[in-house]
Design a protein around this motif. Structure first.
Motif, PDB file in Angstrom:
ATOM      1  N   TYR A  26       0.856  -1.180   0.000  1.00 23.12           N
ATOM      2  CA  TYR A  26       0.000   0.000   0.000  1.00 23.12           C
ATOM      3  C   TYR A  26       0.894   1.233   0.000  1.00 23.12           C
ATOM      4  O   TYR A  26       2.012   1.207   0.526  1.00 23.12           O
ATOM      5  N   GLN A  85       0.961   5.343   1.126  1.00 28.62           N
ATOM      6  CA  GLN A  85       0.271   6.312   1.976  1.00 28.62           C
ATOM      7  C   GLN A  85       0.976   7.654   1.857  1.00 28.62           C
ATOM      8  O   GLN A  85       2.154   7.783   2.229  1.00 28.62           O
ATOM      9  N   ARG A 105      -0.446  12.300   5.796  1.00 28.17           N
ATOM     10  CA  ARG A 105      -1.734  12.657   6.384  1.00 28.17           C
ATOM     11  C   ARG A 105      -2.935  12.208   5.543  1.00 28.17           C
ATOM     12  O   ARG A 105      -4.021  12.762   5.650  1.00 28.17           O
ATOM     13  N   LYS A 106      -2.710  11.209   4.697  1.00 28.32           N
ATOM     14  CA  LYS A 106      -3.816  10.660   3.908  1.00 28.32           C
ATOM     15  C   LYS A 106      -4.007   9.179   4.259  1.00 28.32           C
ATOM     16  O   LYS A 106      -3.232   8.607   5.024  1.00 28.32           O
ATOM     17  N   GLU A 107      -5.051   8.588   3.686  1.00 30.28           N
ATOM     18  CA  GLU A 107      -5.304   7.182   3.945  1.00 30.28           C
ATOM     19  C   GLU A 107      -4.431   6.295   3.056  1.00 30.28           C
ATOM     20  O   GLU A 107      -4.019   6.701   1.976  1.00 30.28           O
ATOM     21  N   PRO A 108      -4.156   5.066   3.482  1.00 31.82           N
ATOM     22  CA  PRO A 108      -3.411   4.136   2.624  1.00 31.82           C
ATOM     23  C   PRO A 108      -4.237   3.765   1.395  1.00 31.82           C
ATOM     24  O   PRO A 108      -5.458   3.642   1.472  1.00 31.82           O
ATOM     25  N   LEU A 127       3.714   0.830   2.590  1.00 29.54           N
ATOM     26  CA  LEU A 127       3.343  -0.108   3.658  1.00 29.54           C
ATOM     27  C   LEU A 127       3.288  -1.532   3.120  1.00 29.54           C
ATOM     28  O   LEU A 127       2.613  -1.802   2.128  1.00 29.54           O
ATOM     29  N   PHE A 166      -0.109  -4.746   9.071  1.00 30.65           N
ATOM     30  CA  PHE A 166       0.617  -3.704   8.361  1.00 30.65           C
ATOM     31  C   PHE A 166       2.002  -3.512   8.982  1.00 30.65           C
ATOM     32  O   PHE A 166       2.143  -3.492  10.207  1.00 30.65           O
ATOM     33  N   GLY A 167       3.000  -3.344   8.127  1.00 33.24           N
ATOM     34  CA  GLY A 167       4.286  -2.876   8.613  1.00 33.24           C
ATOM     35  C   GLY A 167       4.189  -1.394   8.963  1.00 33.24           C
ATOM     36  O   GLY A 167       3.182  -0.742   8.670  1.00 33.24           O
ATOM     37  N   ARG A 168       5.233  -0.877   9.569  1.00 34.63           N
ATOM     38  CA  ARG A 168       5.197   0.533   9.951  1.00 34.63           C
ATOM     39  C   ARG A 168       5.427   1.468   8.775  1.00 34.63           C
ATOM     40  O   ARG A 168       5.226   2.671   8.891  1.00 34.63           O
ATOM     41  N   GLY A 170       3.725   7.612  12.675  1.00 38.16           N
ATOM     42  CA  GLY A 170       4.985   6.886  12.536  1.00 38.16           C
ATOM     43  C   GLY A 170       4.841   5.375  12.587  1.00 38.16           C
ATOM     44  O   GLY A 170       5.837   4.651  12.485  1.00 38.16           O
ATOM     45  N   GLN A 171       3.617   4.906  12.732  1.00 36.79           N
ATOM     46  CA  GLN A 171       3.383   3.470  12.775  1.00 36.79           C
ATOM     47  C   GLN A 171       2.420   3.054  11.674  1.00 36.79           C
ATOM     48  O   GLN A 171       1.745   3.879  11.073  1.00 36.79           O
ATOM     49  N   GLY A 172       2.363   1.741  11.443  1.00 40.81           N
ATOM     50  CA  GLY A 172       1.382   1.234  10.499  1.00 40.81           C
ATOM     51  C   GLY A 172       0.019   1.116  11.158  1.00 40.81           C
ATOM     52  O   GLY A 172      -0.093   1.131  12.393  1.00 40.81           O
ATOM     53  N   PRO A 173      -1.040   1.011  10.366  1.00 39.43           N
ATOM     54  CA  PRO A 173      -2.382   0.849  10.938  1.00 39.43           C
ATOM     55  C   PRO A 173      -2.490  -0.440  11.752  1.00 39.43           C
ATOM     56  O   PRO A 173      -1.938  -1.474  11.364  1.00 39.43           O
ATOM     57  N   MET A 204      -4.860   8.595  14.007  1.00 42.55           N
ATOM     58  CA  MET A 204      -5.795   8.615  12.889  1.00 42.55           C
ATOM     59  C   MET A 204      -6.642   7.348  13.000  1.00 42.55           C
ATOM     60  O   MET A 204      -6.095   6.248  13.208  1.00 42.55           O
ATOM     61  N   LEU A 250      -9.021   4.995  10.979  1.00 43.42           N
ATOM     62  CA  LEU A 250      -9.325   4.682   9.589  1.00 43.42           C
ATOM     63  C   LEU A 250     -10.393   3.599   9.509  1.00 43.42           C
ATOM     64  O   LEU A 250     -10.282   2.555  10.162  1.00 43.42           O
ATOM     65  N   PHE A 275      -9.818   2.233   1.943  1.00 46.72           N
ATOM     66  CA  PHE A 275      -9.869   3.047   3.140  1.00 46.72           C
ATOM     67  C   PHE A 275     -10.646   4.345   2.910  1.00 46.72           C
ATOM     68  O   PHE A 275     -10.642   4.901   1.807  1.00 46.72           O
ATOM     69  N   GLY A 276     -11.275   4.818   3.974  1.00 46.60           N
ATOM     70  CA  GLY A 276     -11.824   6.159   3.985  1.00 46.60           C
ATOM     71  C   GLY A 276     -10.722   7.178   4.274  1.00 46.60           C
ATOM     72  O   GLY A 276      -9.568   6.790   4.507  1.00 46.60           O
ATOM     73  N   ARG A 319      -8.829  12.297  12.192  1.00 39.89           N
ATOM     74  CA  ARG A 319      -7.635  12.572  12.999  1.00 39.89           C
ATOM     75  C   ARG A 319      -8.091  13.067  14.361  1.00 39.89           C
ATOM     76  O   ARG A 319      -8.713  14.117  14.470  1.00 39.89           O
TER      77      ARG A 319
END
Lengths: 113, 112
Positions: free
Chosen positions: A36, A38, A41-44, A87, A103-105, B40-43, B89, B91, B103-104, B108
């Motif tokens: 994915y 990203q 500040r947006k969605e994946p 991601l 998900f990875g970071r 800084g992390q994944g979902p 965030m 999601l 995803f939407g 935040r």
């Protein structure tokens, strides 16, 4: 140990460069794999699925190595618009469940002019 | 096709207050997910619904988080009371069964 591990970067490359990201997963029951993208500040958003035989979509190539439990993403001829976080995502099924996506970071890429 | 709709886009609350997020999935998508993504992390998956049933809520902090999908379409996620560490965030995503997620835009949340 995390289910999915990625080098967070950042990777800073010039336009036109080739860049590769790797991702390792810990669970051999993992069944499907994705990359994915990203933006800040947006969605994946789904970039591409990863198939066992490897697959290509334009400048993007994804590879899967089940024996070593890693996934890679190669971007050729980088564009400024490729700057984003990538991601790595793994779907793990346990028993009769539908499976859960891990998900990875993310790996941050910046392409500079 | 219309995408996954979420509201609000942003929310700022004080700790110990309550907050609720709303999600409307893509029409026909049976599976709905709520993820939390800390900077800084994944979902991280909080809860997964298949139609109106919960498939996986093992990572949902049930002492303060709740979610429902009463008619198998829209969903709400609630936090009560909020803590500082809930700033993230949130999601919502939906999918056809066993297909990639859509995803939407996310909500935040800032807890002060």
């Amino acid at each position: 140990r995390k289910e999915v591990e990625q080098d967070p970067g950042p990777f800073n490359v010039p336009e036109g460069a080739t860049v590769a990201f790797n991702c390792t997963y810990s669970n051999s029951a993992s069944q499907s794999f994705f990359w994915y993208r990203q933006d800040c500040r947006k969605e994946p958003k789904l970039l591409m699925s990863v198939y066992s035989s490897g697959n290509e979509d334009g400048r993007f190539t994804a590879q899967l190595n089940r024996a070593s439990q890693y996934i890679s993403l190669l971007i050729r001829d980088s564009k400024l618009s490729d700057s984003a976080t990538y991601l790595c995502v793994v779907n793990i099924k346990r028993g009769s469940t539908l499976g859960r996506l891990y998900f990875g970071r993310g790996t941050q890429l910046t392409v500079w002019p | 096709e219309a995408g996954v709709a979420q509201s609000p886009r942003y929310k700022i609350i004080e700790k110990r207050q309550s907050v609720a997020f709303w999600c409307n999935p893509i029409s026909g998508h049976a599976t709905l997910y709520w993820y939390q993504q800390i900077l800084g992390q994944g979902p991280k998956l909080l809860i997964q619904f298949q139609n109106n049933g919960v498939v996986d809520d093992s990572q949902l902090p049930k002492d303060r988080f709740s979610a429902e999908r009463l008619k198998g379409v829209d969903s709400t996620l609630k936090i009560q009371p909020a803590k500082l560490e809930d700033s993230a965030m949130y999601l919502c995503a939906s999918s056809l069964t066993q297909r990639p997620l859509h995803f939407g835009n996310g909500t935040r949340l800032t807890v002060t």
